[in-house]
Design an enzyme around this catalytic site. Structure first.
Site, mmCIF file in Angstrom:
data_model
loop_
_atom_site.group_PDB
_atom_site.id
_atom_site.type_symbol
_atom_site.label_atom_id
_atom_site.label_comp_id
_atom_site.label_asym_id
_atom_site.label_seq_id
_atom_site.Cartn_x
_atom_site.Cartn_y
_atom_site.Cartn_z
ATOM 1 N N MET A 69 0.846 -1.195 0.000
ATOM 2 C CA MET A 69 0.000 0.000 0.000
ATOM 3 C C MET A 69 0.883 1.246 0.000
ATOM 4 O O MET A 69 1.729 1.401 0.884
ATOM 5 C CB MET A 69 -0.897 0.020 1.243
ATOM 6 N N GLY B 98 1.364 4.267 4.775
ATOM 7 C CA GLY B 98 2.208 3.443 3.907
ATOM 8 C C GLY B 98 2.657 2.150 4.556
ATOM 9 O O GLY B 98 3.248 2.159 5.620
ATOM 10 N N SER B 99 2.391 1.015 3.921
ATOM 11 C CA SER B 99 2.664 -0.265 4.572
ATOM 12 C C SER B 99 2.356 -1.433 3.637
ATOM 13 O O SER B 99 2.241 -1.272 2.434
ATOM 14 C CB SER B 99 1.841 -0.372 5.844
ATOM 15 N N ARG B 100 2.145 -2.613 4.240
ATOM 16 C CA ARG B 100 1.917 -3.820 3.452
ATOM 17 C C ARG B 100 1.127 -4.842 4.271
ATOM 18 O O ARG B 100 1.205 -4.870 5.500
ATOM 19 C CB ARG B 100 3.274 -4.377 3.052
#
Length: 232
Positions: free
Chosen positions: A101, A189-191
């Site tokens: 993301m 912001g990440s995953r």
């Protein structure tokens, strides 16, 4: 027509974002007072913060065997991997689907399948680029294991990234939720990693865009071969 246009640009905002929008708006007012060009910049940041915390309704496909994407973003990794020990999914490699993301994606996370929350486990760690493979092990993360009605389990892991510094999880062990329900949020912001049960093939390809609560990642009832993708 006017209502349709308004709903296109104005989305519901998750309550978690209210104070951040308020802070950005207050800063924009001060900047505007200091120098008008700075005020416009502050206004742009305020709009972006609102946009980041948007929480639009999603139409989740019905089907007990469907695994739904837990996040908006792009499939960045698709490979066998040993799941983190805290998920209690065993030590054998399982198919892992990683969804990256960026800061413009909706960051509300949704449950990939219906079932009982069996595990919720937070692990502190680093803040490496979330697109890297080693981020699954080294970065701050929060793992959730869902036990379905047939006893099979699926793991989903929220992973912090370079910008993300706060993982939120809204569920607790023992809760029963439907597929597509909100279970968490990661700021800036990440995953997310999804670990499929043994023998289940993914129905997505690397580079494919995901919509949380809507895109089908896999079908637990099918014998479908893994999908490949090509940019057109």
């Amino acid at each position: 027509m006017a209502v349709s246009m308004v709903s296109t640009f104005l989305k519901p905002m998750h309550p978690e974002g209210r104070r951040f929008v308020a802070i950005a708006a207050a800063a924009a007012v001060v900047l505007w007072w200091l120098w008008t060009p700075l005020g416009w910049l502050g206004l742009g940041v305020t709009v972006w913060v609102y946009y980041f915390f948007r929480d639009p309704p999603r139409i989740t496909p019905l089907g007990e065997s469907l695994v739904i994407s837990p996040a908006d973003g792009v499939v960045s990794l698709l490979e066998p991997a040993i799941p983190p020990g805290e998920l209690a999914l065993g030590s054998a490699p399982l198919t892992r689907i990683s969804i990256f993301m960026n800061v413009f994606n909706c960051h509300v996370n949704r449950l990939p399948v219906a079932g009982r929350i069996a595990v919720v486990a937070y692990t502190p760690g680093k803040f490496l680029n979330a697109s890297l493979d080693k981020a699954s092990v080294d970065n701050e993360r929060n793992g959730v294991t869902v036990e379905m009605a047939d006893g099979r389990r699926i793991g989903v892991v929220q992973i912090a990234g370079l910008v993300a510094r706060r993982i939120l999880c809204f569920v607790a062990p023992g809760q029963v939720l439907a597929a597509g329900e909100r279970f968490g949020l990661i700021r800036f912001g990440s995953r997310l990693d999804v670990y499929l049960p043994e023998g289940v093939a993914p129905l997505v390809a690397i580079g494919q865009s995901m919509i949380a609560g809507e895109t089908v990642l896999a079908d637990l009832a099918g014998n479908t071969n893994p999908r490949l993708g090509a940019q057109r």
